[in-house]
Design an enzyme around this catalytic site. Structure first.
Site, short mmCIF file in Angstrom:
data_model
loop_
_atom_site.label_atom_id
_atom_site.label_comp_id
_atom_site.label_asym_id
_atom_site.label_seq_id
_atom_site.Cartn_x
_atom_site.Cartn_y
_atom_site.Cartn_z
N TRP A 102 40.04 -0.95 12.09
CA TRP A 102 40.42 0.32 11.46
C TRP A 102 41.83 0.73 11.86
O TRP A 102 42.60 1.22 11.03
CB TRP A 102 39.41 1.42 11.80
CG TRP A 102 38.11 1.19 11.08
CD1 TRP A 102 36.90 0.91 11.66
CD2 TRP A 102 37.88 1.17 9.66
NE1 TRP A 102 35.95 0.72 10.67
CE2 TRP A 102 36.52 0.88 9.45
CE3 TRP A 102 38.70 1.37 8.54
CZ2 TRP A 102 35.96 0.79 8.18
CZ3 TRP A 102 38.14 1.28 7.27
CH2 TRP A 102 36.79 0.99 7.10
N ASP A 171 42.04 8.97 14.84
CA ASP A 171 40.93 8.74 13.91
C ASP A 171 39.66 8.69 14.75
O ASP A 171 39.45 7.76 15.52
CB ASP A 171 41.16 7.40 13.18
CG ASP A 171 39.97 7.00 12.31
OD1 ASP A 171 38.95 7.73 12.28
OD2 ASP A 171 40.08 5.95 11.64
N LYS A 195 29.50 8.96 9.48
CA LYS A 195 28.96 8.39 10.72
C LYS A 195 28.33 9.48 11.58
O LYS A 195 27.14 9.47 11.78
CB LYS A 195 30.05 7.63 11.48
CG LYS A 195 30.31 6.26 10.87
CD LYS A 195 31.71 6.05 10.41
CE LYS A 195 31.85 4.76 9.62
NZ LYS A 195 33.23 4.49 9.26
C1 LIG Z 1 34.31 4.04 8.67
C2 LIG Z 1 35.64 4.24 9.27
C3 LIG Z 1 36.78 4.49 8.48
C4 LIG Z 1 36.74 4.49 6.96
O1 LIG Z 1 36.14 5.61 6.50
P1 LIG Z 1 36.08 5.94 4.92
O2 LIG Z 1 35.48 7.30 4.94
O3 LIG Z 1 35.24 4.89 4.28
O4 LIG Z 1 37.46 5.93 4.40
C5 LIG Z 1 37.98 4.69 9.12
N1 LIG Z 1 38.07 4.68 10.46
C6 LIG Z 1 37.01 4.42 11.25
C7 LIG Z 1 37.16 4.42 12.73
C8 LIG Z 1 35.76 4.20 10.68
O5 LIG Z 1 34.69 3.96 11.45
#
Ligand SMILES: *Cc1c(COP(=O)(O)O)cnc(C)c1O
Length: 359
Positions: A102, A171, A195
């Site tokens: 990511w 993030d 999540k």
């Molecule tokens: C799942 C995830 C993403 C992507 O998320 P989307 O909502 O599908 O754009 C980005 N960063 C991390 C750390 C993730 O676990």
């Protein structure tokens, strides 16, 4: 009704009380005779829901009025471009720590915009660690330092935010609200909802207000945090139901004892699974313990020809979505806030039974 244990990395399992509340309110939200997904995002009832959701999040993470809170469409991926567009310039790049898929993606998008530089990467070592801070290549004029708090795919997690004088951007898609965090250390925190917050379709974006700025007029307004914040995250129609679900999850966390309690439970859950893996000669996890994630636990069978059978039989046993990400292989147990300890015990019981049968 039969609920199973869902170990999916995302969209992920939701707390049962949240789903029950959503069911209860589905046909008639607050006496309106409509569901929340049928009402205007500009109605007073929606305003009240949005205000209560924001207030609850502020209590959970002690977020002061110095920070704007937004709920924006496009998931975390939309933020991969919004972060550099709103903070960086061609003269002042964002610096990126790349320690997993990511962060690599976030860096790639910002780099394509000509707004980023790589500060450190653990890709050559297979994303099994976090590059040590004394090796990071940072410049005083970097617009920000970006890191992914928990790498969902490889299962690597920062224990605490890095110390830096730069504007810190994180993030936190896969570990927000799983433990306390000092928001005041950050310029920006963002997280896709599917999540640890709720359902797919929306991202939480927390921005220190002094960072909100006017963008070049060629950049669409939807990308502008300043405009989105002025419009209460409703420049256009937002994913209203996902926003509502986030509010229900925040209330559930608060009623369950807050993020401190979540952290205790997550510690207990991850320790239980890691200790079982470490004692085993049949299964393994090869992330050094100081980097191990409390949220996503990849594991393999030493004899990797058994992975397919393990995944098929675990699915039949009511343990869903244990298949690891294709880039890592094997299995992965995602054990976010909503996964109860009973799910970990059920998984370990299954692993023991599988070993005695196949091992
Ligand atoms: C799942 C995830 C993403 C992507 O998320 P989307 O909502 O599908 O754009 C980005 N960063 C991390 C750390 C993730 O676990």
């Amino acid at each position: 009704m039969s609920r199973i244990f869902n170990f999916c990395a995302g969209p992920a399992t939701l707390p049962l009380p949240v789903l029950e509340k959503a069911c209860e309110e589905m046909l008639d939200y607050r006496g309106l005779g409509m569901s929340v997904m049928e009402i205007s995002h500009r109605s007073s009832v929606f305003d009240e829901m949005a205000d209560a959701t924001e207030a609850c999040l502020r209590r959970l993470l002690s977020i002061s009025d110095d920070y704007a809170i937004m709920f924006l469409a496009g998931g975390a991926t939309a933020q991969f471009s919004q972060v550099p567009l709103n903070l960086a310039s061609t003269q002042r790049h964002g610096a990126y720590i790349v320690d997993g898929s990511w962060s690599k993606k976030a860096f790639g998008i910002a780099q394509r915009l000509g707004l980023a530089q790589l500060a450190a990467s653990s890709e050559a070592a297979g994303f099994k660690s976090i590059p040590s801070e004394n090796e990071w290549l940072l410049e005083d004029n970097n617009a920000y330092l970006h890191y992914v708090s928990n790498e969902t795919i490889s299962g690597v997690q920062f224990r605490q935010p890095p110390e830096t004088s730069l504007t810190l951007v994180s993030d936190m898609s896969s570990d927000i609200l799983s433990r306390p965090v000092d928001v005041n250390k950050f310029g920006v925190i963002y997280a896709g909802a599917q999540k640890n917050i709720g359902q797919a379709g929306i991202a939480l974006v927390v921005v220190r207000k002094d960072l909100l700025r006017d963008l070049d007029p060629v950049i669409p307004d939807l990308q502008s945090w300043k405009i989105q914040n002025q419009q209460g995250s409703r420049l256009n129609t937002p994913p209203t139901y996902a926003w509502y679900m986030a509010g229900l999850v925040f209330e559930w966390i608060e009623a369950s004892g807050g993020v401190e309690r979540m952290a205790e439970l997550n510690q207990q859950k991850s320790e239980t699974l890691y200790s079982y893996l470490d004692e085993s000669t049949f299964y393994r996890n090869d992330i050094p313990s100081e980097f191990r994630s409390h949220m996503n636990i990849p594991f393999q069978i030493v004899d990797d020809s058994l992975h397919g059978q393990f995944i098929a039989e675990s699915e039949e046993a009511g343990l869903s979505s244990l298949k690891g990400h294709r880039s890592v292989g094997g299995m992965r147990a995602s054990i976010y806030n909503a996964m109860p300890i009973e799910g970990i015990h059920a998984l370990i019981d299954f692993m023991k039974a599988f070993e005695s049968k196949a091992g």
